[in-house]
Enzyme design. Structure first.
Site, short mmCIF file in Angstrom:
data_model
loop_
_atom_site.label_atom_id
_atom_site.label_comp_id
_atom_site.label_asym_id
_atom_site.label_seq_id
_atom_site.Cartn_x
_atom_site.Cartn_y
_atom_site.Cartn_z
N ASN A 91 0.83 -1.19 0.00
CA ASN A 91 0.00 0.00 0.00
C ASN A 91 0.88 1.25 0.00
O ASN A 91 1.83 1.36 0.78
CB ASN A 91 -0.91 -0.01 1.24
CG ASN A 91 -2.07 0.96 1.11
OD1 ASN A 91 -1.89 2.11 0.73
ND2 ASN A 91 -3.26 0.50 1.46
N ASN A 167 -13.72 -3.87 1.39
CA ASN A 167 -14.79 -2.88 1.51
C ASN A 167 -15.40 -2.72 0.13
O ASN A 167 -14.79 -2.14 -0.76
CB ASN A 167 -14.23 -1.53 1.99
CG ASN A 167 -13.52 -1.63 3.31
OD1 ASN A 167 -13.81 -2.50 4.13
ND2 ASN A 167 -12.56 -0.74 3.54
N HIS A 178 -12.53 -0.27 -8.47
CA HIS A 178 -11.81 -1.43 -9.02
C HIS A 178 -11.88 -2.59 -8.03
O HIS A 178 -11.71 -2.39 -6.82
CB HIS A 178 -10.35 -1.06 -9.29
CG HIS A 178 -9.65 -2.04 -10.18
ND1 HIS A 178 -9.57 -1.90 -11.54
CD2 HIS A 178 -9.00 -3.19 -9.89
CE1 HIS A 178 -8.89 -2.91 -12.06
NE2 HIS A 178 -8.54 -3.72 -11.07
N HIS A 180 -10.95 -5.08 -5.54
CA HIS A 180 -9.72 -5.27 -4.77
C HIS A 180 -10.04 -5.47 -3.30
O HIS A 180 -11.17 -5.26 -2.86
CB HIS A 180 -8.80 -4.04 -4.92
CG HIS A 180 -9.29 -2.83 -4.19
ND1 HIS A 180 -10.35 -2.06 -4.64
CD2 HIS A 180 -8.87 -2.22 -3.04
CE1 HIS A 180 -10.56 -1.06 -3.81
NE2 HIS A 180 -9.67 -1.13 -2.83
N GLN A 182 -7.85 -5.43 0.83
CA GLN A 182 -6.64 -5.00 1.53
C GLN A 182 -6.19 -6.07 2.52
O GLN A 182 -6.98 -6.92 2.95
CB GLN A 182 -6.90 -3.69 2.29
CG GLN A 182 -7.25 -2.52 1.41
CD GLN A 182 -7.33 -1.23 2.20
OE1 GLN A 182 -6.39 -0.85 2.90
NE2 GLN A 182 -8.47 -0.55 2.10
N HIS A 295 -11.26 -14.52 9.23
CA HIS A 295 -10.69 -14.78 10.54
C HIS A 295 -10.15 -16.21 10.57
O HIS A 295 -10.89 -17.16 10.31
CB HIS A 295 -11.75 -14.61 11.65
CG HIS A 295 -11.91 -13.20 12.10
ND1 HIS A 295 -12.77 -12.83 13.11
CD2 HIS A 295 -11.30 -12.06 11.70
CE1 HIS A 295 -12.69 -11.52 13.30
NE2 HIS A 295 -11.81 -11.03 12.45
N HIS A 313 -13.04 -18.89 9.14
CA HIS A 313 -14.34 -18.43 8.66
C HIS A 313 -14.23 -17.03 8.07
O HIS A 313 -13.33 -16.28 8.40
CB HIS A 313 -15.39 -18.44 9.78
CG HIS A 313 -15.05 -17.59 10.97
ND1 HIS A 313 -14.13 -17.98 11.92
CD2 HIS A 313 -15.50 -16.37 11.37
CE1 HIS A 313 -14.04 -17.05 12.86
NE2 HIS A 313 -14.86 -16.05 12.53
N PHE A 329 -27.70 1.96 10.04
CA PHE A 329 -26.65 2.74 10.67
C PHE A 329 -26.42 2.19 12.08
O PHE A 329 -27.37 1.73 12.73
CB PHE A 329 -27.04 4.22 10.78
CG PHE A 329 -27.02 4.96 9.48
CD1 PHE A 329 -25.87 5.58 9.03
CD2 PHE A 329 -28.16 5.03 8.70
CE1 PHE A 329 -25.84 6.26 7.83
CE2 PHE A 329 -28.15 5.72 7.49
CZ PHE A 329 -26.99 6.34 7.05
N GLU A 334 -26.61 1.76 19.57
CA GLU A 334 -25.57 0.80 19.22
C GLU A 334 -24.19 1.25 19.68
O GLU A 334 -23.37 0.42 20.11
CB GLU A 334 -25.54 0.57 17.70
CG GLU A 334 -26.71 -0.24 17.17
CD GLU A 334 -27.88 0.62 16.73
OE1 GLU A 334 -28.71 0.13 15.95
OE2 GLU A 334 -27.95 1.80 17.17
#
Length: 367
Positions: A91, A167, A178, A180, A182, A295, A313, A329, A334
């Site tokens: 990165n 994401n 694009h 991808h 991370q 994970h 998983h 949201f 929360e």
């Protein structure tokens, strides 16, 4: 006497029979050791909050200004090579660095700080910008899976935790369309990994079996929250899900980490990912935004320890709730009290189960 009478008047005694799909209740997440508040009756309320534009947009297959496209120069001055499959690079703006000064001893126990070192990489899934995992072929997805495994093997030699995450979409903060993901690898156990490690270990010590393998058996008996499965994998809307269409992807065999998967299991995973993500896109006929993360058992020096309590998983956290324009949201309750959801996991599973595995973009127009 007055106090008792007052309390009695204010404590309504319900004569209704409890229904998971109608009445508020809490569900326990055994991986996090936390409770989730479920309020399915709130789905009846009219929505008057933010309405986001649908995610659909015209994305070119190649954009000469997109730094993830083959042959384009990035802000760092480096040129992305003319790759034809997957492509991995460090990165250009790493959140974690391999070297740097450390904080030292704290001035006070309430002002503690600790060293944090690591590295960050980007994996481009495909040379074209106008594809997503749901529209890629299983062999193309298999190459992504192989690269994930390669990266964990490489970075896991020196880092305690290797976090792969995607994401997908502007709605969850993705700044580049694009395809991808991370990888952030670090020399410490991050909060979510630590909680999962502790809770899986506690269950294993008590029962002598991995928590998630037992959970698969429970779901196979219940038969209500399973979305798709094949010989090697199963996809479930967890009983304790927080996000509206949250799913967990689990291998049926005891597997600690992605590199441990066999060739058959990797092919099978490519198939199950395409089936799941096609169903996601078909829910609202839009490229479904989500957060995805893997994970697995810790790496680095932790590999010398007994990690048999772990089960590999993946988790998918999509924010869409009622339509392509209405998202969930994490609001005041929360953030300050406890995570909460409206749509019941069972209703979410039912909606996903009804979806076709033919992508809506590939459907033949009706005459």
């Amino acid at each position: 006497v007055i106090l008792v009478l007052h309390m009695t008047r204010n404590m309504a005694v319900s004569t209704e029979e409890f229904d998971f799909q109608e009445h508020q209740h809490m569900r326990f997440n055994p991986l996090k050791g936390e409770w989730v508040l479920v309020c399915p009756h709130r789905m009846k309320r009219p929505w008057q909050g933010q309405v986001s534009k649908p995610e659909e947009e015209k994305i070119p297959s190649f954009d000469p200004k997109n730094p993830l496209c083959p042959g384009v120069q990035r802000v760092s001055g480096k040129v992305t090579p003319n790759y034809e499959s997957t492509y991995v690079f460090e990165n250009d703006f790493c959140a974690l660095l391999e070297t740097g000064p450390e904080p030292g001893e704290p001035k006070h126990e309430l002002l503690r700080a600790a060293a944090a070192k690591g590295t960050c990489r980007v994996i481009c899934f495909h040379p074209r910008s106008d594809v997503t995992v749901s529209t890629m072929s299983p062999p193309e997805i298999r190459k992504v899976i192989d690269e994930w495994a390669n990266q964990i093997e490489d970075l896991g030699k020196r880092h305690m935790w290797v976090q792969i995450f995607e994401n997908r979409g502007k709605m969850v903060g993705c700044s580049n369309p694009h395809p991808h993901c991370q990888i952030w690898s670090c020399d410490f156990m991050p909060n979510e990994g630590r909680k999962s490690d502790e809770n899986q270990k506690a269950y294993y010590q008590k029962h002598g079996r991995p928590l998630l393998l037992d959970y698969i058996k429970v779901e196979q008996q219940e038969k209500t929250r399973i979305i798709v499965e094949n010989d090697h994998w199963i996809v479930i809307v967890p009983f304790w899900a927080c996000w509206p269409y949250e799913t967990i992807v689990i291998p049926k065999r005891h597997v600690l980490r992605l590199p441990d998967l066999t060739n058959e299991e990797r092919d099978s995973l490519a198939s199950i990912m395409k089936r799941l993500l096609t169903r996601y896109d078909n829910v609202f006929k839009v490229t479904f935004p989500y957060l995805m993360g893997w994970h697995g058992a810790p790496t680095g020096r932790k590999m010398q320890e007994d990690n048999n309590h772990w089960q590999l998983h993946a988790l998918y956290y999509p924010p869409l709730l009622k339509s392509a324009t209405v998202r969930k949201f994490l609001g005041g309750f929360e953030n300050f009290a406890q995570v909460q959801r409206d749509l019941s996991p069972e209703k979410a599973a039912e909606n996903l189960q009804r979806m076709s595995e033919v992508h809506y973009k590939d459907e033949q127009p009706s005459e």
